[in-house]
Design a protein around this motif. Structure first.
Motif, PDB file in Angstrom:
ATOM      1  N   GLY A  40     -61.842  97.331  85.196  1.00  0.00           N
ATOM      2  CA  GLY A  40     -62.343  97.363  83.815  1.00  0.00           C
ATOM      3  C   GLY A  40     -63.644  98.142  83.772  1.00  0.00           C
ATOM      4  O   GLY A  40     -63.632  99.372  83.757  1.00  0.00           O
ATOM      5  N   ASN A  41     -64.748  97.411  83.826  1.00  0.00           N
ATOM      6  CA  ASN A  41     -66.047  98.085  83.734  1.00  0.00           C
ATOM      7  C   ASN A  41     -66.179  99.198  84.774  1.00  0.00           C
ATOM      8  O   ASN A  41     -66.749 100.255  84.498  1.00  0.00           O
ATOM      9  CB  ASN A  41     -67.181  97.076  83.915  1.00  0.00           C
ATOM     10  N   VAL A  42     -65.694  98.918  85.982  1.00  0.00           N
ATOM     11  CA  VAL A  42     -65.548  99.946  87.024  1.00  0.00           C
ATOM     12  C   VAL A  42     -64.233  99.655  87.740  1.00  0.00           C
ATOM     13  O   VAL A  42     -63.521  98.710  87.376  1.00  0.00           O
ATOM     14  CB  VAL A  42     -66.763  99.956  88.003  1.00  0.00           C
ATOM     15  N   GLY A  43     -63.910 100.461  88.741  1.00  0.00           N
ATOM     16  CA  GLY A  43     -62.616 100.333  89.416  1.00  0.00           C
ATOM     17  C   GLY A  43     -62.486  99.028  90.202  1.00  0.00           C
ATOM     18  O   GLY A  43     -63.473  98.319  90.438  1.00  0.00           O
ATOM     19  N   ILE A  44     -61.262  98.749  90.643  1.00  0.00           N
ATOM     20  CA  ILE A  44     -60.981  97.447  91.269  1.00  0.00           C
ATOM     21  C   ILE A  44     -61.759  97.246  92.575  1.00  0.00           C
ATOM     22  O   ILE A  44     -62.191  96.119  92.865  1.00  0.00           O
ATOM     23  CB  ILE A  44     -59.451  97.246  91.466  1.00  0.00           C
ATOM     24  N   ASP A  45     -61.961  98.297  93.359  1.00  0.00           N
ATOM     25  CA  ASP A  45     -62.709  98.117  94.615  1.00  0.00           C
ATOM     26  C   ASP A  45     -64.131  97.647  94.304  1.00  0.00           C
ATOM     27  O   ASP A  45     -64.648  96.718  94.936  1.00  0.00           O
ATOM     28  CB  ASP A  45     -62.762  99.422  95.418  1.00  0.00           C
ATOM     29  N   ASN A  46     -64.745  98.296  93.334  1.00  0.00           N
ATOM     30  CA  ASN A  46     -66.133  97.927  93.018  1.00  0.00           C
ATOM     31  C   ASN A  46     -66.243  96.550  92.354  1.00  0.00           C
ATOM     32  O   ASN A  46     -67.118  95.770  92.720  1.00  0.00           O
ATOM     33  CB  ASN A  46     -66.785  98.991  92.138  1.00  0.00           C
ATOM     34  N   VAL A  47     -65.353  96.245  91.390  1.00  0.00           N
ATOM     35  CA  VAL A  47     -65.503  94.916  90.750  1.00  0.00           C
ATOM     36  C   VAL A  47     -65.234  93.803  91.758  1.00  0.00           C
ATOM     37  O   VAL A  47     -65.847  92.737  91.702  1.00  0.00           O
ATOM     38  CB  VAL A  47     -64.623  94.729  89.482  1.00  0.00           C
TER      39      VAL A  47
END
Ligand code: BDR
Ligand code: CA
Length: 307
Positions: A40-47
């Protein structure tokens, strides 16, 4: 003391998600059984890594399951311009030492619901992708969900992702459509709540000196950009979490709520029909007012629970 409310927290941290997560984890009312991440806000690796970083920072060991890497039918359009390229502003967290559990979000939600004797609520502070995927995969387990409280949409049809679409709904309108038609007990916390109960400069100065968590939030807020809140920080996701902790903070109205999924300039717009003629097809409760004083009191009370 009253029994704690069991809850699954679905999130895309995200600056306001971090505040919401802290409220849920440190409140005396909620028992967070599982955290699921969603692009969402950033990609899945980062969240996902942000979630692990936050949990370690908070000194908690709640299981985390990695969720959807993209919306159901669309490419992810993130909000890194709001939350910073990694999603948590400029705060320098150490790399996480813990890991996600083996099961993905959908399977982890299934396990928790299936093995629970009581119904469990869900707080969703990101796009509704994981929850929609869960409903499609395990429709029979719907009856184990007590209620789903989600941050999304707006009362007036004005957006922040586009002129019409609020971010969480606009990122994955198809997922929202599935949820709105799911028959689940739904509570929508629209954008107006977080814009009304925003943290102003005085609140942020107070937050900064509460404890180590408040000091971290203040750094996050330096990055957080919201078109509607120029001098302070919007509280979208923490309003959403606070509904489950203290629903009396809000006024709600029953409504028939729909989302535009056809590709037009209005894709992702949420329309709330409060009219009496739609009474028979009302599909959720919509928060229409928030008591700002009570919300901030709750927030600072929970901050006081942190050592
Ligand atoms: C929502 O979008 C995200 O950027 C925030 O975390 C919040 O969940 C507000 O529209
Ligand atoms: Ca969010």
């Amino acid at each position: 003391m009253q029994k704690k409310i069991p809850v699954i927290f679905d999130t895309d941290p995200g600056i306001d998600d971090s505040v919401a997560l802290a409220m849920a984890l440190f409140s005396e009312e909620l028992d967070v059984k599982l955290i699921t991440t969603v692009a969402g806000n950033v990609g899945i690796d980062n969240v996902t890594s942000n979630t692990l970083k936050l949990l370690e920072f908070f000194g908690r060991t709640t299981p985390v399951a990695r969720g959807a890497a993209s919306p159901l039918k669309r490419k992810l359009e993130d909000a890194s311009w709001v939350h910073g390229s990694f999603g948590l502003g400029e705060y320098d967290f150490p790399e996480p030492r813990t890991q996600v559990i083996e099961k993905n979000a959908v399977e982890a939600i299934r396990d928790i619901l299936k093995n629970s004797e009581e119904k469990i609520s869900i707080i969703a502070t990101g796009p509704l992708t994981n929850i929609a995927a869960f409903i499609l995969t395990y429709p029979k387990l719907k009856n184990k969900i007590d209620k789903l409280i989600f941050m999304g949409g707006s009362l007036d049809g004005v957006g922040n992702k586009t002129p019409y679409a609020e971010f969480n709904i606009g990122v994955d309108p198809e997922a929202a459509d599935i949820i709105f038609k799911s028959g689940l007990e739904l509570v929508m916390c629209p954008m107006e709540m977080g814009h009304t109960a925003y943290f102003n400069k005085r609140d942020i100065a107070r937050i900064k000196v509460t404890n180590y968590v408040g000091a971290m939030f203040e750094v996050l807020f330096r990055t957080y950009k919201d078109n509607h809140v120029k001098n302070g920080a919007a509280t979208h996701d923490s309003c959403t979490a606070s509904y489950l902790i203290e629903p009396k903070i809000f006024k709600t109205k029953r409504a028939y709520v729909t989302v535009e999924i056809i590709d037009t300039v209005k894709t992702g717009i949420v329309v709330c029909d409060f009219s009496k003629k739609s009474r028979d097809i009302y599909n959720m409760s919509v928060c229409t007012k928030i008591n700002v004083v009570k919300f901030k009191k709750l927030f600072f009370t929970i901050m006081g629970n942190i050592d």
